[in-house]
Design a protein around this motif. Structure first.
Motif, PDB file in Angstrom:
ATOM      1  N   GLU A  47      -6.831   8.425   2.604  1.00  0.00           N
ATOM      2  CA  GLU A  47      -6.596   9.992   3.336  1.00  0.00           C
ATOM      3  C   GLU A  47      -4.631  10.310   2.576  1.00  0.00           C
ATOM      4  OE1 GLU A  47      -8.131   9.520   7.636  1.00  0.00           O
ATOM      5  OE2 GLU A  47      -9.577   8.795   7.216  1.00  0.00           O
ATOM      6  N   CYS A  48      -4.007  10.087   2.561  1.00  0.00           N
ATOM      7  CA  CYS A  48      -2.722  10.267   1.992  1.00  0.00           C
ATOM      8  C   CYS A  48      -2.476  10.064   1.062  1.00  0.00           C
ATOM      9  CB  CYS A  48      -2.081   9.000   3.393  1.00  0.00           C
ATOM     10  SG  CYS A  48      -2.006   8.663   4.909  1.00  0.00           S
ATOM     11  N   PRO A  49      -3.067  11.317   0.605  1.00  0.00           N
ATOM     12  CA  PRO A  49      -2.796  11.139  -1.157  1.00  0.00           C
ATOM     13  C   PRO A  49      -1.337  10.969  -1.637  1.00  0.00           C
ATOM     14  CG  PRO A  49      -3.451  13.254  -0.402  1.00  0.00           C
ATOM     15  CD  PRO A  49      -4.116  12.706   0.336  1.00  0.00           C
ATOM     16  N   GLU A  50      -0.230  11.406  -0.878  1.00  0.00           N
ATOM     17  CA  GLU A  50       1.406  11.582  -0.753  1.00  0.00           C
ATOM     18  C   GLU A  50       1.786  10.228  -1.185  1.00  0.00           C
ATOM     19  OE1 GLU A  50      -0.794  12.747   2.325  1.00  0.00           O
ATOM     20  OE2 GLU A  50       0.083  14.122   2.558  1.00  0.00           O
ATOM     21  N   PHE A  51       1.662   8.796  -1.016  1.00  0.00           N
ATOM     22  CA  PHE A  51       1.566   7.495  -1.372  1.00  0.00           C
ATOM     23  C   PHE A  51       1.341   7.291  -2.986  1.00  0.00           C
ATOM     24  CE2 PHE A  51       0.220   6.365   3.128  1.00  0.00           C
ATOM     25  CZ  PHE A  51       1.552   6.074   4.003  1.00  0.00           C
ATOM     26  N   GLY A  52       0.320   7.718  -3.162  1.00  0.00           N
ATOM     27  CA  GLY A  52       0.464   7.585  -4.948  1.00  0.00           C
ATOM     28  C   GLY A  52       0.937   8.699  -5.520  1.00  0.00           C
ATOM     29  N   TRP A  53       0.723   9.956  -5.407  1.00  0.00           N
ATOM     30  CA  TRP A  53       1.159  11.460  -5.462  1.00  0.00           C
ATOM     31  C   TRP A  53       2.381  11.917  -5.680  1.00  0.00           C
ATOM     32  CZ3 TRP A  53      -2.154  14.295  -9.731  1.00  0.00           C
ATOM     33  CH2 TRP A  53      -3.349  13.570  -9.314  1.00  0.00           C
ATOM     34  N   GLY A  54       2.996  11.335  -4.108  1.00  0.00           N
ATOM     35  CA  GLY A  54       3.641  12.372  -4.122  1.00  0.00           C
ATOM     36  C   GLY A  54       5.544  11.547  -4.335  1.00  0.00           C
ATOM     37  N   SER A  55       6.235  13.037  -4.003  1.00  0.00           N
ATOM     38  CA  SER A  55       7.447  12.484  -4.342  1.00  0.00           C
ATOM     39  C   SER A  55       7.911  11.561  -2.713  1.00  0.00           C
ATOM     40  CB  SER A  55       8.889  13.488  -4.574  1.00  0.00           C
ATOM     41  OG  SER A  55       8.729  14.686  -3.846  1.00  0.00           O
ATOM     42  N   TRP A  56       8.878  10.650  -3.454  1.00  0.00           N
ATOM     43  CA  TRP A  56       9.867   9.927  -2.079  1.00  0.00           C
ATOM     44  C   TRP A  56      11.486   9.666  -2.191  1.00  0.00           C
ATOM     45  CZ3 TRP A  56      12.552   5.816  -2.904  1.00  0.00           C
ATOM     46  CH2 TRP A  56      12.774   5.142  -4.034  1.00  0.00           C
ATOM     47  N   GLU A  57      11.395   9.339  -1.263  1.00  0.00           N
ATOM     48  CA  GLU A  57      12.769   9.415  -0.862  1.00  0.00           C
ATOM     49  C   GLU A  57      13.059   8.266   0.711  1.00  0.00           C
ATOM     50  OE1 GLU A  57      15.166  13.065   0.296  1.00  0.00           O
ATOM     51  OE2 GLU A  57      13.733  13.151   1.944  1.00  0.00           O
ATOM     52  N   LEU A  58      13.994   8.624  -0.073  1.00  0.00           N
ATOM     53  CA  LEU A  58      14.799   7.175   1.100  1.00  0.00           C
ATOM     54  C   LEU A  58      15.166   7.586   3.317  1.00  0.00           C
ATOM     55  CD1 LEU A  58      16.937   4.845  -0.800  1.00  0.00           C
ATOM     56  CD2 LEU A  58      14.224   3.700   1.148  1.00  0.00           C
TER      57      LEU A  58
ATOM     58  N   PHE B  15       1.257  -1.295   0.307  1.00  0.00           N
ATOM     59  CA  PHE B  15       0.096  -0.361  -0.239  1.00  0.00           C
ATOM     60  C   PHE B  15       1.041   1.318   0.148  1.00  0.00           C
ATOM     61  CE2 PHE B  15      -4.118  -2.927   2.245  1.00  0.00           C
ATOM     62  CZ  PHE B  15      -3.821  -2.954   1.066  1.00  0.00           C
ATOM     63  N   THR B  16       2.238   1.258   0.367  1.00  0.00           N
ATOM     64  CA  THR B  16       2.675   2.566   0.363  1.00  0.00           C
ATOM     65  C   THR B  16       4.134   1.990  -0.365  1.00  0.00           C
ATOM     66  OG1 THR B  16       4.558   1.602   2.265  1.00  0.00           O
ATOM     67  CG2 THR B  16       2.255   2.639   3.355  1.00  0.00           C
ATOM     68  N   MET B  17       4.402   1.451  -0.909  1.00  0.00           N
ATOM     69  CA  MET B  17       5.126   1.760  -2.193  1.00  0.00           C
ATOM     70  C   MET B  17       4.980   3.102  -2.908  1.00  0.00           C
ATOM     71  SD  MET B  17       7.655  -0.327  -2.120  1.00  0.00           S
ATOM     72  CE  MET B  17       7.749  -0.182  -0.258  1.00  0.00           C
ATOM     73  N   PRO B  18       5.656   3.596  -3.463  1.00  0.00           N
ATOM     74  CA  PRO B  18       4.577   5.074  -4.441  1.00  0.00           C
ATOM     75  C   PRO B  18       4.372   4.311  -5.497  1.00  0.00           C
ATOM     76  CG  PRO B  18       7.375   4.783  -3.871  1.00  0.00           C
ATOM     77  CD  PRO B  18       7.014   3.207  -3.194  1.00  0.00           C
ATOM     78  N   GLY B  19       3.159   4.582  -5.615  1.00  0.00           N
ATOM     79  CA  GLY B  19       2.755   3.715  -6.979  1.00  0.00           C
ATOM     80  C   GLY B  19       1.003   3.774  -6.323  1.00  0.00           C
ATOM     81  N   THR B  20       0.283   2.618  -6.845  1.00  0.00           N
ATOM     82  CA  THR B  20      -0.696   2.210  -6.792  1.00  0.00           C
ATOM     83  C   THR B  20      -0.705   1.099  -6.475  1.00  0.00           C
ATOM     84  OG1 THR B  20      -1.921   4.248  -8.955  1.00  0.00           O
ATOM     85  CG2 THR B  20      -3.283   2.247  -8.236  1.00  0.00           C
ATOM     86  N   PRO B  21      -1.747   0.373  -5.598  1.00  0.00           N
ATOM     87  CA  PRO B  21      -2.016  -0.684  -4.966  1.00  0.00           C
ATOM     88  C   PRO B  21      -2.579  -1.565  -6.137  1.00  0.00           C
ATOM     89  CG  PRO B  21      -3.317   0.675  -3.314  1.00  0.00           C
ATOM     90  CD  PRO B  21      -2.223   1.472  -4.463  1.00  0.00           C
TER      91      PRO B  21
END
Ligand code: NOJ
Ligand code: CA
Length: 589
Positions: free
Chosen positions: A458-469, A368-374
């Motif tokens: 409730e967390c659009p960041e996972f699907g829409w956002g930029s991510w970093e380690l 669910f939290t991988m950057p993308g869509t589950p």
């Protein structure tokens, strides 16, 4: 409130259904649209907003429907076109979009086109397929189902020639180089789009555009342009429709599928899936980080689809033989029983971790939290098992377990009439593993899935956002930070069995470009191209972790209630196989 672009697939939760094994409405032992319609409230209740239907077209069913004889209809065992439209309407009514499998790399050899092509050399359908007078020397190369497929070229008596088939011999490849075939593709797409679907899962995309057997055709230069043409057609017919392609390809080929965002919108991330499995088996995050970093950056309108298991084998083809063996060993699997096509495991996921609920939730929390869509395959939400006595991939395609009633509530037909047997015995048997039982239990996997999906939305960041380690001091802990507009969330996952207090590297924190902790922020080009405000841009992002909001870390979802994080810099607690989704810097709601 800021207006959002209608990139609906960026915050979708996709649910994959094989109608045939989902719910039997008329009691003949085969799942159907009537049964599916009856279960739409269940699916909507889970929080799903996009259904992906696997092939439901008329078929001799020698490859689970991926062998089609009519692109414009519904297999009579499953219902009628009228039932399909009713299903679509009712799904839409509940806020769910529908995408459908588009299987145009090949048809069944029972398709009227193929029959006409064999019968008459001069028929216009002859050129719909790929032929050779002689058996090509490399006919035994590139077999997709080793052990179950003998060749890629098979002689047809009536035709007096060999036809090419990348998959089973009953699946004759269509000739994409023929403009009339491409016209047929558009007509098929147009038909279903007109009925109101939101896009297609394109089957076997790399093979659809391969030039095998048609290399000499004059007008073919860049086969990837066919994808662009398909996309153009799609977008003109329906602006918000998408193509989600199955393309398990090397990373250097990825840009050819996405291009500048003018080809396909989505690809399944086979690379993350495989490295995730290695990471889970090894109980260490390094392989997963490798998988996350493997693909190139993709345009902002594009998206990865993440999954734990699909309806096929769990392909591990991108891993080394040692890594494949390691997964089998660490997951305690008997290779003779589970290994198939020289590349994968024909099991559902829970039996790979001996049904350990903590590890199952950990895996899905990661998905669910991988950057993308589950993407969830029906049945995963209740942790279904498999039946290794069934042939090949059927092991993990058993019918949905709805209740403790006979046939698990899937069908009222006599058990020996079912399309596939329902799992009855053992810990995965329907008498205790079923939807109804899990609904009653607040701690069930099903109820966990509902909660996780609610929080994900409730967390659009996972699907829409930029991510970093975020660097940690623990080789078992993955810490990812996601940023979108004014929101920041952090997801922490402990892949190891022992509890820990993990320290995150939070100060001096801006991660230099090109470092080992490379961020996946959109490229400057993508940011320039993207409409204003559609994503957090680099300049908007405050990467320094020094301001007063810094210490506001709010737990959103976790494997258990934890002490609130007051001082993240002093370390964060995680149970063995534990996870925490945290909002940073502001209130959650
Ligand atoms: C990929 C599908 O997922 C698989 O089930 C099928 O056998 C092949 N494509 C051929 O259509
Ligand atoms: Ca039926």
């Amino acid at each position: 409130m800021t207006v959002m672009l209608d990139l609906w697939y960026k915050s979708a939760v996709i649910y994959c259904i094989d109608v045939e094994t989902f719910m039997d409405g008329n009691g003949d032992g085969i799942g159907d649209f009537e049964g599916l319609i009856d279960r739409l409230d269940y699916i909507a209740g889970l929080g799903i907003n996009c259904i992906w239907l696997m092939p439901f077209y008329p078929t001799p069913n020698r490859d689970n429907g991926y062998d089609i004889t009519d692109y414009y209809n519904v297999d009579p065992h499953l219902g009628t076109l009228g039932d399909f439209v009713e299903f679509l309407r009712q799904a839409n009514d509940r806020g769910m979009r529908v995408i459908i499998d588009l299987v145009i790399n090949h048809t069944s050899i029972d398709h009227p086109w193929f029959k006409a092509a064999c019968k008459d050399k001069h028929s216009k359908y002859r050129d719909y397929y790929v032929w050779s007078e002689e058996k090509p020397a490399d006919a035994e190369e590139g077999i997709i189902f080793p052990g179950y497929q003998e060749s890629t070229w098979t002689y047809n008596e009536e035709a007096g020639a060999y036809y090419f088939h990348r998959f089973f011999e009953h699946q004759a490849d269509l000739n994409i180089g023929n403009p009339q075939v491409r016209e047929e593709f558009y007509k098929i797409m147009g038909f279903w789009l007109q009925l109101g679907i939101s896009g297609f899962r394109v089957d076997a995309a790399p093979f659809l555009i391969e030039l095998k057997g048609i290399e000499k055709q004059a007008d073919i230069k860049d086969p990837y342009r066919y994808l662009k043409q398909m996309r153009n057609f799609l977008s003109w017919r329906r602006g918000d429709a998408i193509i989600l392609a199955e393309a398990n390809v090397p990373m250097e080929d990825v840009p050819k599928y996405f291009d500048d965002g003018d080809k396909l919108q989505m690809l399944f991330s086979f690379i993350v899936n495989q490295y995730l499995m290695l990471a889970l088996a090894r109980e260490a995050v390094a392989p997963l980080i490798q998988g996350l970093k493997a693909p190139p950056e993709i345009p902002e309108i594009c998206q990865w689809a993440h999954f734990i298991r699909n309806h096929d084998e769990l392909s591990l083809d991108k891993l080394s033989q040692e890594e494949q063996e390691e997964i089998l060993t660490k997951f305690h699997q008997d290779k003779d029983q589970v290994w198939i096509y020289d590349r994968g495991i024909r099991r559902r996921f829970p039996p790979l971790v001996q049904g350990d609920e903590r590890r199952i939730r950990l895996a899905y929390s990661l998905m669910f939290t991988m950057p993308g869509t589950p993407v969830l395959k029906a049945g995963e939400e209740i942790g279904m098992g498999d039946d290794l006595s069934l042939k090949q991939r059927d092991a993990s395609r058993t019918p949905m377990q709805w209740s403790g009633e006979s046939n698990g509530g899937f069908s009222t037909a006599p058990s020996d009439k079912l399309i596939l047997p329902v799992i009855k015995e053992g810990e995965y048997g329907y008498p205790h593993l079923n939807v109804i039982a899990q609904r009653r239990d607040p701690n069930s996997l099903l109820n966990w899935m509902e909660r996780a999906i609610r929080m994900l939305k409730e967390c659009p960041e996972f699907g829409w956002g930029s991510w970093e380690l975020i660097e940690t001091d623990n080789s078992g802990v993955l810490a990812l930070r996601y940023q979108w507009r004014d929101g920041t969330v952090v997801a922490l996952h402990n892949l190891a069995s022992y509890a820990c207090t993990v320290t995150l590297k939070l100060d001096g924190d801006r991660v230099p470009e090109g470092s080992a902790l490379r961020s996946a922020r959109p490229t400057p080009e993508a940011l320039r191209a993207s409409p204003e405000g559609s994503s957090g841009s680099q300049s908007e992002i405050d990467w320094a972790y020094t301001d007063e909001h810094e210490s506001r870390w709010i737990d959103l979802l976790g494997d258990q209630p934890y002490e609130p994080i007051k001082h993240p810099e002093r370390g964060i607690q995680l149970e063995g196989y534990g996870y925490r989704w945290v909002r940073v810097g502001r209130e959650h709601l």
